[in-house]
Structures are given as C-alpha cells and as structure tokens.
Design a protein around this motif. Structure first.
Motif, mmCIF file in Angstrom:
data_model
loop_
_atom_site.group_PDB
_atom_site.id
_atom_site.type_symbol
_atom_site.label_atom_id
_atom_site.label_comp_id
_atom_site.label_asym_id
_atom_site.label_seq_id
_atom_site.Cartn_x
_atom_site.Cartn_y
_atom_site.Cartn_z
ATOM 1 N N SER A 154 80.295 -7.577 47.962
ATOM 2 C CA SER A 154 79.342 -8.530 47.390
ATOM 3 C C SER A 154 79.539 -8.701 45.892
ATOM 4 C CB SER A 154 77.910 -8.081 47.688
ATOM 5 O OG SER A 154 77.649 -6.824 47.090
ATOM 6 N N GLY A 174 75.945 -18.374 52.483
ATOM 7 C CA GLY A 174 75.119 -17.864 53.572
ATOM 8 C C GLY A 174 74.852 -16.379 53.413
ATOM 9 N N ASP A 175 75.588 -15.569 54.154
ATOM 10 C CA ASP A 175 75.470 -14.122 54.004
ATOM 11 C C ASP A 175 76.844 -13.488 54.152
ATOM 12 O OD1 ASP A 175 75.919 -13.304 56.910
ATOM 13 O OD2 ASP A 175 74.141 -14.539 57.152
ATOM 14 N N LEU A 176 76.943 -12.240 53.737
ATOM 15 C CA LEU A 176 78.232 -11.559 53.698
ATOM 16 C C LEU A 176 78.842 -11.412 55.085
ATOM 17 C CD1 LEU A 176 80.282 -10.152 51.845
ATOM 18 C CD2 LEU A 176 78.984 -8.033 52.132
ATOM 19 N N ALA A 181 74.732 -8.568 56.900
ATOM 20 C CA ALA A 181 73.915 -9.740 57.247
ATOM 21 C C ALA A 181 72.743 -9.914 56.288
ATOM 22 C CB ALA A 181 73.406 -9.611 58.681
ATOM 23 N N ALA A 182 72.294 -8.810 55.693
ATOM 24 C CA ALA A 182 71.157 -8.863 54.767
ATOM 25 C C ALA A 182 71.587 -9.126 53.327
ATOM 26 C CB ALA A 182 70.378 -7.552 54.836
ATOM 27 N N THR A 183 72.883 -9.316 53.103
ATOM 28 C CA THR A 183 73.399 -9.548 51.749
ATOM 29 C C THR A 183 73.750 -11.020 51.581
ATOM 30 O OG1 THR A 183 74.318 -7.308 51.715
ATOM 31 C CG2 THR A 183 75.146 -8.876 50.072
ATOM 32 N N PRO A 184 72.977 -11.772 50.789
ATOM 33 C CA PRO A 184 73.234 -13.213 50.648
ATOM 34 C C PRO A 184 74.491 -13.502 49.830
ATOM 35 C CG PRO A 184 71.469 -12.524 49.182
ATOM 36 C CD PRO A 184 71.810 -11.328 50.018
ATOM 37 N N THR A 185 75.129 -14.619 50.147
ATOM 38 C CA THR A 185 76.268 -15.122 49.387
ATOM 39 C C THR A 185 76.031 -16.601 49.093
ATOM 40 O OG1 THR A 185 77.530 -15.785 51.350
ATOM 41 C CG2 THR A 185 77.815 -13.508 50.576
#
Length: 231
Positions: A73, A141-143, A134-138
């Motif tokens: 991330s 969307g998400d990682l 899945a809980a880490t936003p990018t």
C-alpha cells in the motif's frame, strides 16, 4: 537511429522505464500511517515451544501479512512471497515422515492431522491476508482488487507428487482475472497409476503444466510473453 529495429526500440524503452522505476523507489519517502506492531515476530519464534504451538505460528504469519499489506500500500514493493514451513500443528513427532508421508494410510489419522494444519493455513493466514488487503483502499478500489493472491504447495494427492496441485487464488489483478470460479484443469481421459507403499493404488490425471499457470499470472500482471518466454 534508422538502423535500430522497432523491437530493439521497444526493449530499450522498457529498460529505461525500469531504471526510472528503480530510481523512483530508491528516492521514495514512505509516509504511511501504519501502526508499529505491539508483538515482535522474533519473540514468538524464540519461544521453545514455537515449533508445536499453532497459535504462535498463526500470530507470526499474521504479523508478516501486516508487513506485506503495508509494503504494497505504501508502494515499497509489488511482489511478496511467503514460504510457510511451520506445521501449524501441535504434533511433536517427525512431521515429514510420520504425517506427510503417512497421510495416505487407510486409518486416516495422519490425513486428519494434515487436513487440520492446512485448514489453519487457509482460514487463519491466507484469509487474514486477503481480508487485510480488501480493507486497504487504493486509488482504483482496494488493494485486493488490484492484486492477485495465490496459495499453493508442492504436493498433489501424495507428498512430493506434483500431479493435481491445488491453487487457491483471491483478487482480480486489476480486472485481468475473473474471481468466483472453480476450475479443474485435469485431463480425465489420461490416467497415471500411482502406487504407494502398503499396496494402495491411486490414479492421477495430468492436466495443464505449472508453467502455463505461471504464464497466466505474469500476463495478468501486465507482462508480455516475450518478457518471460525462452528456449
């Protein structure tokens, strides 16, 4: 230069892009808001009973998952490999000979021990990594959606036997992979007899080779076949 072929120009451009990317990463100042872990992996590993304490082993690899998520991330790394040699079991005997090599026995005791260990890897380590990604936003969307997570092992139906190797994947590699599928690549018209000690006979069915799977993964990551194929 007119004497340089288009392929050489492309290779030169790709090489320069890699150099720019390396230079960017060297000069990168990482400023991510991840909290420092409160438990040290060294403290867990230094425990005398670590080798037969699945709870400590699970905690160790969950901490490693935190490192993977933080590195990806923050842009420090795009690739992570985790080689899990811990048994994820409280069995204190010779795991390799008494469990892995005896899992085919008809009484099913070694198989049950092996199954429980693999279930812990999946539910406590693999899914832990998937959920954290899945809980880490990018920006897109998400990682997890931007990545491809793969869990596999060296063995198929028997220890060290590489037919029918299972691969569990999560993530969609930025849309390059369709998730939610179960795919069986074995060729059920081909049968290879496999005899184990003790008179047990099983039939293996070969299918697509491992290299083809790796080629699919590399193309999902944006690589061209010319970058990894060779004689």
């Amino acid at each position: 230069n007119a004497h340089i072929s288009s392929d050489d120009v492309r290779r030169l451009d790709e090489h320069m892009e890699r150099l720019y990317d390396i230079e960017r990463r060297i000069n990168m100042e990482v400023s991510c808001g991840f909290a420092e872990p409160t438990t040290s992996t060294e403290i867990l590993q230094d425990r005398e009973d670590f080798f037969r304490d699945p709870d400590s082993q699970i905690r160790f690899w969950q901490l490693m998952n935190d490192i993977v998520v933080a590195a990806m991330s923050c842009g420090v790394s795009r690739i992570a490999t985790m080689y899990i040699t811990d048994t994820l079991s409280d069995y204190s005997g010779d795991w390799h000979q008494e469990i892995a090599h005896m899992a085919y026995q008809a009484d099913g005791e070694a198989q049950e021990t092996l199954l429980e260990a693999h279930q812990r890897v999946f539910s406590e380590i693999f899914l832990d990594l998937v959920e954290k990604m899945a809980a880490t936003p990018t920006a897109t969307g998400d990682l997890l959606g931007d990545s491809l997570v793969s869990w596999t092992q060296e063995s198929g139906q028997f220890t060290h036997e590489s037919y029918s190797i299972p691969v569990v994947m999560a993530g969609e590699a930025g849309g390059s992979v369709i998730s939610g599928q179960y795919i069986d690549y074995r060729d059920l018209t081909q049968e290879i007899p496999f005899d184990e000690e003790g008179g047990l006979e099983e039939i293996d069915n070969p299918g697509l080779v491992w290299n083809q799977y790796l080629g699919t993964v590399m193309q999902a990551m944006g690589m061209e076949p010319s970058e990894y194929e060779g004689e």
